[in-house]
Design a protein around this motif. Structure first.
Motif, mmCIF file in Angstrom:
data_model
loop_
_atom_site.group_PDB
_atom_site.id
_atom_site.type_symbol
_atom_site.label_atom_id
_atom_site.label_comp_id
_atom_site.label_asym_id
_atom_site.label_seq_id
_atom_site.Cartn_x
_atom_site.Cartn_y
_atom_site.Cartn_z
ATOM 1 N N CYS A 1 66.103 27.972 57.355
ATOM 2 C CA CYS A 1 66.307 29.423 56.713
ATOM 3 C C CYS A 1 65.373 30.501 57.434
ATOM 4 C CB CYS A 1 66.248 29.149 55.248
ATOM 5 S SG CYS A 1 67.383 28.282 54.406
ATOM 6 N N VAL A 2 65.601 31.726 56.790
ATOM 7 C CA VAL A 2 64.760 32.504 57.617
ATOM 8 C C VAL A 2 64.402 33.512 56.323
ATOM 9 C CG1 VAL A 2 66.603 34.148 58.232
ATOM 10 C CG2 VAL A 2 64.306 34.540 59.153
ATOM 11 N N LEU A 3 63.222 34.141 56.129
ATOM 12 C CA LEU A 3 62.619 34.902 54.940
ATOM 13 C C LEU A 3 61.929 36.161 55.551
ATOM 14 C CD1 LEU A 3 62.611 35.097 51.773
ATOM 15 C CD2 LEU A 3 60.781 33.656 51.787
ATOM 16 N N GLY A 4 61.994 37.261 54.594
ATOM 17 C CA GLY A 4 60.993 38.223 55.267
ATOM 18 C C GLY A 4 61.682 39.460 55.943
ATOM 19 N N LEU A 5 62.803 39.206 56.448
ATOM 20 C CA LEU A 5 63.528 40.264 57.364
ATOM 21 C C LEU A 5 64.011 41.399 56.578
ATOM 22 C CD1 LEU A 5 65.514 38.051 59.834
ATOM 23 C CD2 LEU A 5 62.946 38.835 59.987
ATOM 24 N N ARG A 6 64.154 42.459 57.404
ATOM 25 C CA ARG A 6 64.776 43.698 56.630
ATOM 26 C C ARG A 6 66.199 43.476 56.086
ATOM 27 N NH1 ARG A 6 64.301 49.280 59.781
ATOM 28 N NH2 ARG A 6 62.081 49.140 59.049
ATOM 29 N N PHE A 7 66.611 43.890 54.874
ATOM 30 C CA PHE A 7 67.749 43.769 54.234
ATOM 31 C C PHE A 7 68.304 42.365 54.441
ATOM 32 C CE2 PHE A 7 70.841 47.271 52.974
ATOM 33 C CZ PHE A 7 71.600 46.395 52.059
ATOM 34 N N LEU A 8 67.605 41.235 54.140
ATOM 35 C CA LEU A 8 67.758 39.802 54.381
ATOM 36 C C LEU A 8 69.154 39.749 53.324
ATOM 37 C CD1 LEU A 8 66.755 36.967 55.738
ATOM 38 C CD2 LEU A 8 66.132 36.456 53.288
ATOM 39 N N ARG A 9 68.736 39.869 52.137
ATOM 40 C CA ARG A 9 69.696 39.779 50.907
ATOM 41 C C ARG A 9 70.100 41.056 50.192
ATOM 42 N NH1 ARG A 9 70.303 34.321 49.435
ATOM 43 N NH2 ARG A 9 71.101 34.826 47.349
ATOM 44 N N ARG A 10 68.556 41.744 50.010
ATOM 45 C CA ARG A 10 68.877 43.070 49.296
ATOM 46 C C ARG A 10 68.184 44.332 50.150
ATOM 47 N NH1 ARG A 10 67.982 39.186 45.795
ATOM 48 N NH2 ARG A 10 69.338 39.030 43.770
ATOM 49 N N ARG A 11 68.609 45.550 49.801
ATOM 50 C CA ARG A 11 67.612 46.483 50.466
ATOM 51 C C ARG A 11 66.363 46.432 50.707
ATOM 52 N NH1 ARG A 11 70.043 50.817 52.859
ATOM 53 N NH2 ARG A 11 71.979 50.661 51.659
ATOM 54 N N ILE B 1 59.363 58.774 44.365
ATOM 55 C CA ILE B 1 61.011 58.660 44.793
ATOM 56 C C ILE B 1 61.133 57.057 44.865
ATOM 57 C CG2 ILE B 1 60.215 58.124 47.487
ATOM 58 C CD1 ILE B 1 63.334 59.940 45.947
ATOM 59 N N MET B 2 60.359 56.166 45.011
ATOM 60 C CA MET B 2 60.620 54.597 44.990
ATOM 61 C C MET B 2 60.993 54.482 43.348
ATOM 62 S SD MET B 2 60.522 54.023 47.867
ATOM 63 C CE MET B 2 60.813 52.072 47.776
ATOM 64 N N TRP B 3 60.386 55.054 42.376
ATOM 65 C CA TRP B 3 60.765 54.726 41.047
ATOM 66 C C TRP B 3 62.232 54.971 40.961
ATOM 67 C CZ3 TRP B 3 62.918 57.516 37.051
ATOM 68 C CH2 TRP B 3 62.863 57.001 35.673
ATOM 69 N N TRP B 4 62.696 56.087 41.470
ATOM 70 C CA TRP B 4 64.202 56.502 41.345
ATOM 71 C C TRP B 4 64.922 55.506 42.164
ATOM 72 C CZ3 TRP B 4 65.893 59.376 38.003
ATOM 73 C CH2 TRP B 4 65.064 60.643 37.281
ATOM 74 N N MET B 5 64.696 55.242 43.247
ATOM 75 C CA MET B 5 65.397 54.263 44.086
ATOM 76 C C MET B 5 65.630 52.944 43.507
ATOM 77 S SD MET B 5 64.252 55.273 47.892
ATOM 78 C CE MET B 5 65.257 54.232 48.664
ATOM 79 N N ASP B 6 64.455 52.600 42.832
ATOM 80 C CA ASP B 6 64.526 51.360 41.821
ATOM 81 C C ASP B 6 65.454 51.475 40.619
ATOM 82 O OD1 ASP B 6 63.201 48.545 41.392
ATOM 83 O OD2 ASP B 6 62.611 49.705 39.484
ATOM 84 N N ARG B 7 65.263 52.648 40.037
ATOM 85 C CA ARG B 7 65.960 52.710 38.768
ATOM 86 C C ARG B 7 67.537 52.959 38.766
ATOM 87 N NH1 ARG B 7 65.053 53.184 33.005
ATOM 88 N NH2 ARG B 7 66.827 54.438 32.241
ATOM 89 N N ILE B 8 68.116 53.640 40.035
ATOM 90 C CA ILE B 8 69.519 53.934 40.309
ATOM 91 C C ILE B 8 70.034 52.746 40.861
ATOM 92 C CG2 ILE B 8 69.192 56.321 39.985
ATOM 93 C CD1 ILE B 8 69.529 56.563 43.045
ATOM 94 N N GLY B 9 69.412 51.785 41.249
ATOM 95 C CA GLY B 9 69.673 50.439 41.993
ATOM 96 C C GLY B 9 69.828 50.362 43.440
ATOM 97 N N VAL B 10 69.370 51.585 44.176
ATOM 98 C CA VAL B 10 69.454 51.401 45.616
ATOM 99 C C VAL B 10 68.674 50.267 46.128
ATOM 100 C CG1 VAL B 10 68.733 52.741 47.696
ATOM 101 C CG2 VAL B 10 69.673 53.961 45.864
ATOM 102 N N LEU B 11 67.578 49.963 45.788
ATOM 103 C CA LEU B 11 66.826 49.000 46.237
ATOM 104 C C LEU B 11 67.573 47.433 45.970
ATOM 105 C CD1 LEU B 11 63.172 50.067 45.693
ATOM 106 C CD2 LEU B 11 64.460 50.389 47.740
ATOM 107 N N ASP B 12 68.146 47.390 45.200
ATOM 108 C CA ASP B 12 69.004 46.325 44.921
ATOM 109 C C ASP B 12 70.544 46.045 45.356
ATOM 110 O OD1 ASP B 12 66.876 44.624 43.053
ATOM 111 O OD2 ASP B 12 67.271 46.078 41.619
ATOM 112 N N GLU B 13 70.719 46.911 46.347
ATOM 113 C CA GLU B 13 71.714 46.847 46.770
ATOM 114 C C GLU B 13 71.981 45.604 47.872
ATOM 115 O OE1 GLU B 13 72.923 51.524 47.077
ATOM 116 O OE2 GLU B 13 72.456 50.412 48.901
ATOM 117 N N ARG B 14 72.892 44.832 47.516
ATOM 118 C CA ARG B 14 73.300 43.614 48.402
ATOM 119 C C ARG B 14 73.688 43.681 49.731
ATOM 120 N NH1 ARG B 14 72.892 39.016 44.988
ATOM 121 N NH2 ARG B 14 72.900 37.871 47.039
ATOM 122 N N ALA B 15 73.350 42.650 50.505
ATOM 123 C CA ALA B 15 73.624 42.818 52.115
ATOM 124 C C ALA B 15 75.438 42.848 51.996
ATOM 125 C CB ALA B 15 73.253 41.673 52.832
ATOM 126 N N GLY B 16 76.185 41.965 51.019
ATOM 127 C CA GLY B 16 77.356 41.787 51.274
ATOM 128 C C GLY B 16 78.241 43.164 50.652
#
Length: 416
Positions: free
Chosen positions: A375-385, A208-223
């Motif tokens: 700055c802060v790094l590593g939080l959930r949905f910091l910049r992308r899903r 399922i993670m292959w699909w989520m990566d493939r269709i762009g779900v994981l790259d959705e931006r915070a904005g």
């Protein structure tokens, strides 16, 4: 007092990725870590835990999984070695065994007091991650003293629990995994279910993670999401990284004989009161699942070059009999309550109050606070899903490194 251009707090995946990015650009920095590299992976995870993401998704700047099982899921010792090898390759300037006591703004940047001395820096990156401390609800204080209480950070294996039944509170990834493991050990388990995200381990012949990566779900931006706060607090995925690639959800757990009840809302003596909301929460989860699978189905023609795509599986909604309004712990033989109720962050040492909200969380936009150089790094949905995944923190680190380098190397340095 020692001085560097930047200080990174935390030597997990976020801190190591940040260090690699800064080091690659010649920024003098140090990584302060209370324990060792990947300390939480070493000491705050249960024995059988594996990553929820397949190994091919274990990618950091300048480093990726090189093993023989790209479609498998790393066990905890493998994750520790993966991150330790990355640290060695990157030559991380690590100060291990160093507790951060305070971070304060001073003229020209920041002063960081630690258990091993004081540092000065023009910039600070908080990379302590999303999974800080277990979030134990207030009702836990009302449980009888005879009832043992444990969190996922404390739990190691079923044999460490007291004899008798176990109530697992929380049905996200951690809750369902631990409920299943404890139930398989022979103990009777009751799972108290709140909001959750149902997913199959595989769909149409792919993870399922292959699909989520493939269709762009994981790259959705915070904005790009309509409700960022809701996206950041969404329950973690009901997945397990098992060798047999099995799915795990309320339906599979029910079929094993595990008892499933509604959301725990309060404790009174030996009674745990429950909300009659199983139908509501499972319907909401099914709706989210249906929308995701519909997106995948629409993308199938574009996946033809990726090998055979199997027909969609039918994932039926889960329906339950009416749940009881309360659990009588003594009558049900429950001796232990496991709080799989998420995590909170604690920044008591961060003496920069203007970047903390009323709940103590860091206020930021894409990991950058309103205070220059912090700055802060590593939080959930910091910049992308995928920001809190091994496969997502690297992109965030590169972007934040670029931001800090511009500040640190400009004629006007970070001002207090």
């Amino acid at each position: 007092m020692r001085s560097v251009q930047a200080i990174i707090i935390g030597a997990g995946q976020a801190g190591l990725a940040m260090s690699h990015c800064l080091g690659r650009h010649g920024i003098d920095h140090v990584v302060l870590e209370r324990g060792r590299v990947a300390e939480r992976w070493r000491t705050e995870r249960w024995d059988s835990l594996r990553l929820l993401t397949p190994n091919w998704m274990s990618r950091l700047p300048g480093w990726s999984y090189q093993g023989h099982d790209p479609d498998g899921y790393m066990a905890m010792p493998e994750v520790v070695e993966f991150l330790s090898s990355y640290s060695r390759l990157s030559r991380t300037p690590l100060e291990a065994g160093t507790d951060v006591l305070s971070v304060r703004r001073v003229p020209g940047g920041y002063q960081v007091a630690t258990s091993r001395g004081t540092w000065a820096a023009g910039a600070v990156v908080v990379a302590t991650g999303h999974c800080g401390h277990p979030a134990i609800p207030a009702m836990a204080r009302c449980l009888p003293s005879a009832i043992g209480q444990v969190t996922p950070s404390d739990y190691r294996r079923p044999s460490t629990l007291a004899d008798g039944g176990v109530l697992v509170v929380g049905a996200s990834a951690t809750g369902v995994q631990l409920a299943e493991e404890i139930h398989r050990s022979g103990r009777p388990v009751t799972l108290s279910v709140g909001s959750h995200t149902r997913l199959p381990r595989t769909y149409r012949g792919r993870d399922i993670m292959w699909w989520m990566d493939r269709i762009g779900v994981l790259d959705e931006r915070a904005g790009d999401v309509p409700n960022l706060q809701r996206a950041r607090t969404q329950p973690s995925l009901q997945l397990v990284g098992s060798v047999d690639r099995r799915s795990i959800d309320l339906d599979t757990l029910r079929k094993t004989g595990l008892r499933i009840v509604g959301r725990a809302i309060g404790v009174e003596g030996g009674l745990v009161h429950l909300r009659d909301d199983l139908a509501e929460t499972t319907t909401a989860s099914q709706g989210t699942l249906a929308r995701l699978l519909a997106r995948i189905d629409a993308a199938v023609p574009d996946a033809n070059g990726q090998g055979r795509v199997e027909a969609a599986a039918l994932l039926r909604p889960v329906a339950f009999e009416p749940a009881p309004p309360a659990l009588d712990l003594a009558a049900d033989g429950i001796r232990t309550v496991l709080w799989a109720t998420g995590y909170r962050r604690s920044y008591g040492w961060l003496r920069v109050p203007e970047v903390l909200d009323a709940s103590g969380e860091i206020i930021h936009r894409d990991g950058v606070t309103a205070v220059p150089g912090l700055c802060v790094l590593g939080l959930r949905f910091l910049r992308r899903r995928k920001s809190s995944f091994l496969d997502g923190v690297g992109g965030d680190a590169e972007a934040i490194a670029k931001h800090l380098i511009a500040q640190l190397t400009s004629p006007r340095r970070v001002a207090a």
